[in-house]
Scaffold this active site. Structure first.
Site, PDB file in Angstrom:
ATOM      1  N   TYR A 277      42.341 -20.522 -49.409  1.00  0.00           N
ATOM      2  CA  TYR A 277      41.821 -21.608 -48.561  1.00  0.00           C
ATOM      3  C   TYR A 277      42.894 -22.649 -48.250  1.00  0.00           C
ATOM      4  O   TYR A 277      42.677 -23.558 -47.459  1.00  0.00           O
ATOM      5  CB  TYR A 277      40.608 -22.303 -49.204  1.00  0.00           C
ATOM      6  CG  TYR A 277      39.431 -21.393 -49.489  1.00  0.00           C
ATOM      7  CD1 TYR A 277      39.298 -20.159 -48.866  1.00  0.00           C
ATOM      8  CD2 TYR A 277      38.441 -21.787 -50.383  1.00  0.00           C
ATOM      9  CE1 TYR A 277      38.214 -19.336 -49.150  1.00  0.00           C
ATOM     10  CE2 TYR A 277      37.357 -20.968 -50.662  1.00  0.00           C
ATOM     11  CZ  TYR A 277      37.256 -19.746 -50.048  1.00  0.00           C
ATOM     12  OH  TYR A 277      36.180 -18.937 -50.330  1.00  0.00           O
TER      13      TYR A 277
ATOM     14  N   ASP B 134      33.780 -25.008 -55.616  1.00  0.00           N
ATOM     15  CA  ASP B 134      34.223 -23.638 -55.386  1.00  0.00           C
ATOM     16  C   ASP B 134      35.518 -23.640 -54.563  1.00  0.00           C
ATOM     17  O   ASP B 134      35.541 -24.149 -53.444  1.00  0.00           O
ATOM     18  CB  ASP B 134      33.142 -22.855 -54.633  1.00  0.00           C
ATOM     19  CG  ASP B 134      33.547 -21.407 -54.449  1.00  0.00           C
ATOM     20  OD1 ASP B 134      33.360 -20.618 -55.389  1.00  0.00           O
ATOM     21  OD2 ASP B 134      34.087 -21.066 -53.366  1.00  0.00           O
TER      22      ASP B 134
ATOM     23  N   LYS C  35      39.810 -18.161 -56.888  1.00  0.00           N
ATOM     24  CA  LYS C  35      39.776 -16.719 -56.594  1.00  0.00           C
ATOM     25  C   LYS C  35      41.182 -16.156 -56.396  1.00  0.00           C
ATOM     26  O   LYS C  35      42.037 -16.791 -55.783  1.00  0.00           O
ATOM     27  CB  LYS C  35      38.938 -16.469 -55.329  1.00  0.00           C
ATOM     28  CG  LYS C  35      37.599 -17.189 -55.352  1.00  0.00           C
ATOM     29  CD  LYS C  35      36.686 -16.834 -54.206  1.00  0.00           C
ATOM     30  CE  LYS C  35      35.510 -17.794 -54.140  1.00  0.00           C
ATOM     31  NZ  LYS C  35      35.802 -19.036 -53.406  1.00  0.00           N
TER      32      LYS C  35
ATOM     33  N   HIS D   1      38.810 -11.954 -55.242  1.00  0.00           N
ATOM     34  CA  HIS D   1      38.236 -12.446 -53.978  1.00  0.00           C
ATOM     35  C   HIS D   1      37.633 -11.334 -53.118  1.00  0.00           C
ATOM     36  O   HIS D   1      36.578 -11.505 -52.512  1.00  0.00           O
ATOM     37  CB  HIS D   1      39.324 -13.204 -53.197  1.00  0.00           C
ATOM     38  CG  HIS D   1      38.788 -14.227 -52.246  1.00  0.00           C
ATOM     39  ND1 HIS D   1      39.437 -15.407 -51.961  1.00  0.00           N
ATOM     40  CD2 HIS D   1      37.649 -14.257 -51.526  1.00  0.00           C
ATOM     41  CE1 HIS D   1      38.725 -16.105 -51.108  1.00  0.00           C
ATOM     42  NE2 HIS D   1      37.636 -15.436 -50.819  1.00  0.00           N
TER      43      HIS D   1
END
Ligand code: A2P
Length: 320
Positions: free
Chosen positions: A49, A44, A79, A112
């Site tokens: 990130y 994931d 996302k 997201h």
């Protein structure tokens, strides 16, 4: 329990995936290696990130024919970030993730958060008073372009993250391609039974993020309840000769919820996948359900009158 759920697209989504949020770029490559080596088939990711390029290096090295796992046996999620909701920005954002991850397609692409931020390359645009600068794009407009990504073959499935029931219904009412997955915070202190039932009714699979209570968040309330130290979970863990993390992950997969625990530690990465060799009794499943306290770790809390409450009570930036 089989180790996957079948999505409304027909794809098989492995019930345990490796989470990569908070995983520093210099450590995430090793984490991916350790995960793929021992049989993880689900990773994931998310643009925000800030580690997709490092993950991409790992994919390049370890994914493909004659490597640790074949691409077609790997399920990769990414996302769309909040600053990329504008219909003209969605495809470029998806292509950037694909390029960073060194992939030709994603198995799943999620919006997201329901909230659009102001367009641009600063992922957290701020007003002079430090509150978030929101954009005005309706997520239904964004969804239309998400559907285009499927038609173009850039992604196999599309879905939502951090949407509530009303927002899910709103997307479905305007959708030609229905969302396949909802990803939300979920663990024994936030069991999400109503939301999960709502998703099932509409054919969405559910992925639980922060399934262990996300103890490595950089904002932690000193007095917050620590899920990994819950006495009831510990009792069940001792009874089964498993760790508290394994009990919480088993509870999710046994009720058909996908879980994406994050770890950088080879031993814990391995442990988190070892949840298919034991079963919780119906009573034990129920006991875990009763631990619910609608507790959100992800939304920062403030203390009011000696009690922690979500920041939205006071702050215009909810949920950021
Ligand atoms: P580490 O990366 O050092 O293993 P979540 O997935 O809920 O966000 O939780 C991730 C956090 O939980 C990380 O701090 C991670 O630390 C820790 N963690 C992951 N797996 C386990 C485990 N099996 N037992 C205890 N802590 C774990």
């Amino acid at each position: 329990t089989s180790d996957y759920v079948v999505l409304n697209t027909g794809q098989k989504m492995p019930l345990i995936g490796l989470g990569t949020w908070k995983n520093p770029p210099d450590e995430v490559k090793d984490a991916i290696y350790n995960a793929l080596k021992i049989g993880y088939h689900h990773i994931d990711c998310a643009a925000v990130y800030n580690n997709e390029a490092s993950i991409g290096e790992a994919f390049k090295q370890y994914v493909g024919a004659d490597k640790l796992v074949r691409r077609e046996d790997l399920f990769v999620t990414s996302k769309l970030w909040n600053t990329k909701h504008h219909p003209e920005d969605v495809e470029a954002a998806c292509c950037k993730s694909l390029e960073d991850l060194q992939l030709t397609y994603l198995d799943l692409y999620l919006i997201h958060w329901p909230h659009a931020f102001e367009r641009g390359d600063n992922p957290f645009p701020k007003n002079p008073d430090e509150t978030v600068r929101y954009g005005s794009i309706d997520y239904k407009e964004t969804w239309k372009v998400m559907e285009e990504l499927v038609r173009k073959g850039l992604v196999k499935a599309i879905g939502l993250s951090n949407f509530n029931s009303r927002q899910i219904d709103d997307v479905i009412s305007a959708a030609a391609i229905k969302p396949a997955v909802l990803q939300v915070e979920c663990h024994p202190y936030l069991v999400q039974n109503e939301l999960i039932a709502h998703c099932r009714k509409h054919g969405l699979a559910v992925t639980a993020y922060s399934p262990l209570g996300s103890p490595d968040r950089f904002w932690k309330d000193p007095d917050e309840p620590l899920l990994l130290q819950d006495a009831n979970i510990k009792t069940l863990a001792d009874k089964h000769g498993k760790s508290p993390a394994q009990i919480m992950l088993r509870w999710q997969v046994q009720r058909g919820v996908v879980a994406i625990p994050k770890s950088v530690n080879a031993g814990r990465i391995a442990q988190n996948l070892q949840v298919f060799d034991f079963t919780l009794t119906e009573d034990e499943m129920k006991i875990i359900g009763t631990l619910n306290r609608n507790w959100r770790y992800l939304v920062p809390k403030i203390k009011i009158g000696g009690k922690f409450v979500p920041r939205d009570a006071e702050h215009p930036d909810y949920p950021f």
